[in-house]
Design an enzyme around this catalytic site. Structure first.
Site, mmCIF file in Angstrom:
data_model
loop_
_atom_site.group_PDB
_atom_site.id
_atom_site.type_symbol
_atom_site.label_atom_id
_atom_site.label_comp_id
_atom_site.label_asym_id
_atom_site.label_seq_id
_atom_site.Cartn_x
_atom_site.Cartn_y
_atom_site.Cartn_z
ATOM 1 N N VAL A 62 47.496 40.588 45.992
ATOM 2 C CA VAL A 62 46.763 41.800 45.603
ATOM 3 C C VAL A 62 45.350 41.759 46.175
ATOM 4 O O VAL A 62 44.718 40.704 46.203
ATOM 5 C CB VAL A 62 46.665 41.878 44.057
ATOM 6 C CG1 VAL A 62 45.874 43.089 43.600
ATOM 7 C CG2 VAL A 62 48.038 41.852 43.421
ATOM 8 N N CYS A 63 44.841 42.921 46.596
ATOM 9 C CA CYS A 63 43.429 43.046 46.964
ATOM 10 C C CYS A 63 42.955 44.443 46.560
ATOM 11 O O CYS A 63 43.575 45.099 45.735
ATOM 12 C CB CYS A 63 43.202 42.775 48.452
ATOM 13 S SG CYS A 63 43.807 44.068 49.542
ATOM 14 N N ARG A 64 41.888 44.915 47.149
ATOM 15 C CA ARG A 64 41.348 46.231 46.799
ATOM 16 C C ARG A 64 42.230 47.358 47.315
ATOM 17 O O ARG A 64 42.532 48.299 46.598
ATOM 18 C CB ARG A 64 39.923 46.366 47.354
ATOM 19 C CG ARG A 64 39.258 47.673 46.992
ATOM 20 C CD ARG A 64 37.827 47.725 47.552
ATOM 21 N NE ARG A 64 37.417 49.097 47.712
ATOM 22 C CZ ARG A 64 37.640 49.829 48.803
ATOM 23 N NH1 ARG A 64 38.264 49.323 49.834
ATOM 24 N NH2 ARG A 64 37.237 51.069 48.861
ATOM 25 N N GLY A 66 44.973 46.745 49.988
ATOM 26 C CA GLY A 66 46.213 46.295 50.623
ATOM 27 C C GLY A 66 46.008 45.668 51.984
ATOM 28 O O GLY A 66 46.924 45.084 52.545
ATOM 29 N N MET A 90 44.267 47.533 44.348
ATOM 30 C CA MET A 90 43.693 47.955 43.072
ATOM 31 C C MET A 90 43.266 49.420 43.094
ATOM 32 O O MET A 90 43.169 50.045 42.036
ATOM 33 C CB MET A 90 42.511 47.059 42.690
ATOM 34 C CG MET A 90 42.908 45.625 42.377
ATOM 35 S SD MET A 90 44.147 45.472 41.055
ATOM 36 C CE MET A 90 43.150 45.901 39.623
#
Length: 98
Positions: A62-64, A66, A90
């Site tokens: 997961v990141c901000r 993708g 996110m």
């Protein structure tokens, strides 16, 4: 690289399925909220924290948005890990955060 939508990840968590989540955002970003049960290993430290990741499990990255999680997923795959990139990150997450 395998991918999964934010909705699919949320459904897995709601159904109490075993999900290993690795959030590769920087510590300051995670302080604003992360998916419950996610472990923070910033992308900048990932190569130094490989020993902290169980190679026998599949991990959702997961990141901000993708993008960084995609980089992390490719890196981990090249090291023999089983990973899934959470598309949208996110920014598209509508589930609970802690």
């Amino acid at each position: 690289m395998k991918t999964m939508t934010t909705k699919e990840v949320q459904e897995m968590l709601e159904n109490k399925q075993a999900v290993s989540l690795i959030d590769v955002r920087e510590t300051e970003e995670v302080a604003a909220g992360k998916i419950p049960r996610a472990v923070n290993i910033p992308l900048s430290l990932l190569e130094f924290r490989l020993q902290d990741i169980d190679k026998s499990k599949e991990h959702t990255i997961v990141c901000r948005s993708g993008n960084r999680s995609g980089q992390a997923a490719r890196f981990l795959e090249s090291r023999g890990f089983h990973v899934i990139n959470m598309d949208g990150g996110m920014l598209e997450w509508n589930g609970p955060i802690e």
